[in-house]
Design a protein around this motif. Sequence first.
Motif, PDB file in Angstrom:
ATOM      1  N   GLN A 137       0.849  -1.182   0.000  1.00 58.84           N
ATOM      2  CA  GLN A 137       0.000   0.000   0.000  1.00 58.84           C
ATOM      3  C   GLN A 137       0.886   1.233   0.000  1.00 58.84           C
ATOM      4  O   GLN A 137       1.955   1.231   0.622  1.00 58.84           O
TER       5      GLN A 137
ATOM      6  N   ARG B 291       1.182   5.808  -0.326  1.00 54.59           N
ATOM      7  CA  ARG B 291       0.561   7.117  -0.337  1.00 54.59           C
ATOM      8  C   ARG B 291       1.627   8.157  -0.659  1.00 54.59           C
ATOM      9  O   ARG B 291       2.823   7.939  -0.447  1.00 54.59           O
TER      10      ARG B 291
ATOM     11  N   TRP C 122      -8.899   2.335  -2.076  1.00 54.13           N
ATOM     12  CA  TRP C 122      -8.346   3.121  -0.971  1.00 54.13           C
ATOM     13  C   TRP C 122      -8.749   2.513   0.368  1.00 54.13           C
ATOM     14  O   TRP C 122      -9.862   2.039   0.561  1.00 54.13           O
TER      15      TRP C 122
ATOM     16  N   PHE D 109      -3.387   3.859  -0.801  1.00 53.32           N
ATOM     17  CA  PHE D 109      -3.804   3.206  -2.037  1.00 53.32           C
ATOM     18  C   PHE D 109      -3.406   1.738  -1.997  1.00 53.32           C
ATOM     19  O   PHE D 109      -2.257   1.397  -1.703  1.00 53.32           O
TER      20      PHE D 109
END
Length: 478
Positions: free
Chosen positions: A335, A337, A356, A362
């Motif tokens: 993940q 960001r 999200w 993300f």
Amino acid sequence: MMDAMTLLAALLEGGLDDPEAIRVGDTTMTGPELLGAAAVVADQITERPSEGPVAVLAEPTARTVVAMVGALLAGVPVVPVPPDVGAGERAHVLADSGASLWIGERPPEISLPVRKVDVRQRSGDPARETPHDGPALVLYTSGTTGAPKGVLLSKAAMGAGLDGLADAWDWTADDTLAHGLPLFHVHGLVLGVFGALRIGSKLVHVGRPKPAHYAAAVRDHGASLLFGVPTIWSRVAADPDAAAALRPARLLVSGSAPLPVSVFEQLRERTGQAPVERYGMSETMITVSVRADGERRPGWVGVPVAGFETRLASTDEETEGELLRHDGETIGELQVRGPGLFDGYLGRPEATAETWTADGWFRTGDAAVIDEGGYHRIVGRRSVDLIKTGGYRVGAGEIETALLEHAGISEVAVVGEPDDDLGQRIVAHVVLAGDPVDPDEVIAFVADRLSAHKRPREVRVVDALPRNAMGKVQKARL
């Protein structure tokens, strides 16, 4: 750090004034010449009869570069359309994006107003980027199911991502960037064109990405920074003369798919340097990369670039979302960001929301490990339905939909299998509806409807597809 809202900073500040600053195929332009030609396109775009994005036929030509820059100057979102795309996929892209103008040679079925680009034309007005903080680029990317989705990228996101790479790779105006990548993806267009125009490095697009063309870029044009996908690098590594010609280059960058360890080692031996690997998606720009001065380990894609953060989360039912340790062994969903992320999928709020987490990260859908020092290794997709072949991300569901339009096929499952050249090759397992089919004809059938790189490389006829109790195809067994 440059102003992210002015994406083409060096170009607009008068840089790239060398007579061969921008070379695409056999066409050379200075930065001011590119701006003058692009300003003509910008005027044509602002005078279009209706609102909406503009679609650009993204051939590897100077006309495409002029058209893309013209759209950025006009402040209008641009939709790069692959030149090899099938009529059905092209129709989907144009309808889904709401494109109001087509720039390039007109395919027979196009009904949009059309403008062609003349790279010799010049506008007398000074060129500048129109202020615009919305989507600047609509990139169509394949998911695991259904038709391609439009990824919305702003100038701010692209600028932030490029600045992070400039820092990671010591990429400056003293470099000459060379590559032969398509101009309808992040790798070839954003990094490979907008990056040079933002940073001020000379640009050489070699046309077809042949080993000899990469060698000529270094030998004849002083290329110091080379971009390629694993398929390109495997072919360079297999050509000792071409590989040796790359020794003067400063950095060899590989991305868009995993680089086989054998190719990594051959490049190290034959070019005198190990390649730099990096990781990213259309939705995220490049979030992780080996630094120019960092350790180069085969199979590892480095650390987060400036401004980005990463983490691993569990995808197990019992512990889903739980953060995992960075020990180089524990696998979780990667993940990310940071400021280089997309604004969402065009017209698909539910699909956007699904990507999200509740706390703003993300979900890449890629499985990875991170070691104690922050180095990342991408293990693979959480799903088997996203295939990376020749540097392209291809959704199996889209190919399956096309195959099921064939009168001779009743069931189909598409998978990716390891391939030394392509990374993965697309293999279609089909159940026949009746009479035998010609595998070559089936492959051509798909190529007529989708992009050529989405065609199966192999068609296998089976009596039945393996399914579980719920009727879902068990692709791992294929």
